[in-house]
Motif scaffolding. Structure first.
Motif, PDB file in Angstrom:
ATOM      1  N   ILE A   1      -8.308   4.477  -2.991  1.00 44.52           N
ATOM      2  CA  ILE A   1      -8.109   4.464  -4.664  1.00 44.52           C
ATOM      3  C   ILE A   1      -9.005   3.771  -5.338  1.00 44.52           C
ATOM      4  O   ILE A   1      -9.494   4.207  -6.383  1.00 44.52           O
ATOM      5  CB  ILE A   1      -6.610   3.407  -4.822  1.00 44.52           C
ATOM      6  CG1 ILE A   1      -5.430   4.425  -4.231  1.00 44.52           C
ATOM      7  CG2 ILE A   1      -6.635   3.381  -6.420  1.00 44.52           C
ATOM      8  CD1 ILE A   1      -4.236   3.512  -4.194  1.00 44.52           C
TER       9      ILE A   1
ATOM     10  N   ALA B   1      -3.264   5.142  -9.705  1.00 43.88           N
ATOM     11  CA  ALA B   1      -3.301   3.722  -9.519  1.00 43.88           C
ATOM     12  C   ALA B   1      -1.541   3.379  -9.696  1.00 43.88           C
ATOM     13  O   ALA B   1      -1.261   2.589  -8.736  1.00 43.88           O
ATOM     14  CB  ALA B   1      -4.064   2.925 -10.433  1.00 43.88           C
TER      15      ALA B   1
ATOM     16  N   GLN C   1       0.843   1.929  -6.405  1.00 42.75           N
ATOM     17  CA  GLN C   1       0.484   0.270  -6.946  1.00 42.75           C
ATOM     18  C   GLN C   1       1.046  -0.638  -5.645  1.00 42.75           C
ATOM     19  O   GLN C   1       0.365  -1.578  -5.480  1.00 42.75           O
ATOM     20  CB  GLN C   1       1.371   0.163  -8.070  1.00 42.75           C
ATOM     21  CG  GLN C   1       1.356  -1.411  -8.739  1.00 42.75           C
ATOM     22  CD  GLN C   1       2.049  -1.685  -9.878  1.00 42.75           C
ATOM     23  OE1 GLN C   1       2.673  -0.389  -9.991  1.00 42.75           O
ATOM     24  NE2 GLN C   1       2.200  -2.496 -10.311  1.00 42.75           N
TER      25      GLN C   1
END
Length: 296
Positions: free
Chosen positions: A220, A278, A282
Motif C-alpha cells: 500500500i 488505504a 486499513q
C-alpha cells in the motif's frame, strides 16, 4: 477526574482538532472548490462552500473520457482534449502503481530477509546506505535519468516509469519489511531447519506467509507513493499512450486558458483510488505498522 487530567484531555482534543484541520481541511476545500463555477473560484472574498453546486467540471471530464466528441456536443456539453485522454491516463497510473507495489514487495521481501536474519560484515552499513540512497532528492537525479532513458530509447514508456518509481520506493519497502521480519520468532526457523529446510524454503514457507500484514502495508505504501508521482511522469512521457493522471491534470492549464475548476475536479478524481485503497486495507496497514514496531 483530577484537574490535571481534564487539562490534559482538553489539550489532546485541541491538538487532534488542529491536526485534523491541517491535513483534512485542504482536501475538504478541494472537494468544495471542484463543485463551484469558475467565476466563484476567482471571486474575492473566496467562498468555501459551493453556492450553487455545479457538476460542470466533473461532467466535462467524465463525458470526455467515456463518450466521443459527437455525443458530447449533442448533449450540449464541452469536452477538451485533456478530458478525452483522462481515462487512459487513469489506467496508466493504475498500471504503474500496481506494478511498483507488486515488484517492490517481491524484491523487497527477499532483500529484507537476509538483512533481518543473517549476521554478516557490513550489515548495518548496507542498511544505512539503502536509506541514504533514498535521501537523495529526486530533482537532483532527474536530468541524468531522463537523458539516459532517451539515449536508451526508453522514454515515453510505462516500463521506464515503473523502474524509476521502484528505485525510490524499494528502500522504504526494505526498511519496513526487515523491521517486520525481526518480530517473527526465530524458533520457527530453527524448527524448519531441523526438518531440512534451507533459507530459501524458510523464507517462502514460513516468513512470507506469516508476514502478510507487513507485506500488505509495504504494498500500500508503494502504491500510494507511485500513484501521485509527477516529476518523472512529466519528463518521461510525451504522448497520450503513456500520460499519467497527474500529468493530464496539469495539462488543463494551457497557454490560452487555465480551468481551475476542472484541474481541481481532476485532482479529486485522482485522489479517490489511493484513498479507497488505504481505507479498504486499513486493518492490514495498522497491524503491519504496529507489529513491525514491537520488539519481542
Amino acid at each position: 477526574m483530577k484537574r490535571n487530567q481534564v487539562i490534559r484531555y482538553i489539550l489532546l482534543y485541541l491538538a487532534s482538532a488542529l491536526f485534523l484541520a491541517i491535513f483534512v481541511g485542504p482536501f475538504l476545500w478541494m472537494i468544495g472548490a471542484s463543485l463551484q463555477l469558475e467565476r466563484q473560484l476567482v471571486q474575492v472574498p473566496a467562498s468555501f462552500w459551493p453556492d450553487p453546486v455545479s457538476l460542470a467540471s466533473y461532467k466535462e471530464i467524465i463525458y470526455g473520457a467515456l463518450f466521443d466528441e459527437s455525443f458530447v456536443s449533442t448533449e450540449e456539453n464541452s469536452s477538451s482534449y485533456q478530458a478525452r485522454i483522462y481515462l487512459v491516463s487513469f489506467l496508466n497510473s493504475a498500471i504503474i502503481a500496481l506494478s511498483v507495489a507488486f515488484f517492490s514487495v517481491v524484491f523487497g521481501a527477499y532483500a529484507a530477509y537476509p538483512i533481518a536474519r543473517l549476521n554478516f560484515h557490513g550489515k548495518h552499513a548496507l542498511l544505512f546506505s539503502i536509506l541514504v540512497v533514498r535521501l537523495v532528492p529526486a530533482l537532483a537525479l532527474a536530468v541524468p535519468i531522463v537523458l539516459f532513458a532517451k539515449q536508451m530509447g526508453m522514454h515515453d514508456n510505462l516500463v521506464t516509469l515503473i523502474f524509476i518509481n521502484m528505485s525510490f520506493v524499494l528502500p522504504y519497502t526494505i526498511w519496513l519489511l526487515q523491521a517486520y521480519f525481526k518480530t517473527i520468532p526465530k524458533e520457527l526457523e530453527d524448527a524448519a531447519r531441523m526438518d531440512g529446510c534451507n533459507r530459501f524454503q524458510i523464507a517462502n514457507k514460513i516468513i512470507i506467509p506469516l508476514s502478510i500484514p507487513g507485506l500488505t502495508t509495504a504494498a500500500i505504501l508503494a502504491f500510494l507513493l507511485s500513484w501521485g508521482e509527477f516529476l518523472f511522469a512529466l519528463l518521461i512521457t510525451e504522448t497520450e499512450k503513456s500520460y499519467t493522471s497527474t500529468v493530464v491534470a496539469g495539462m488543463f492549464a494551457t497557454d490560452l486558458n487555465v480551468s481551475y475548476a476542472t484541474i481541481i475536479a481532476a485532482g479529486v478524481l485522482a485522489v479517490i483510488p489511493p484513498v479507497a485503497f488505504a481505507l479498504f486495507f486499513q486493518k492490514y496497514i495498522i497491524s503491519g505498522l504496529l507489529s513491525g514496531a514491537v520488539k519481542n
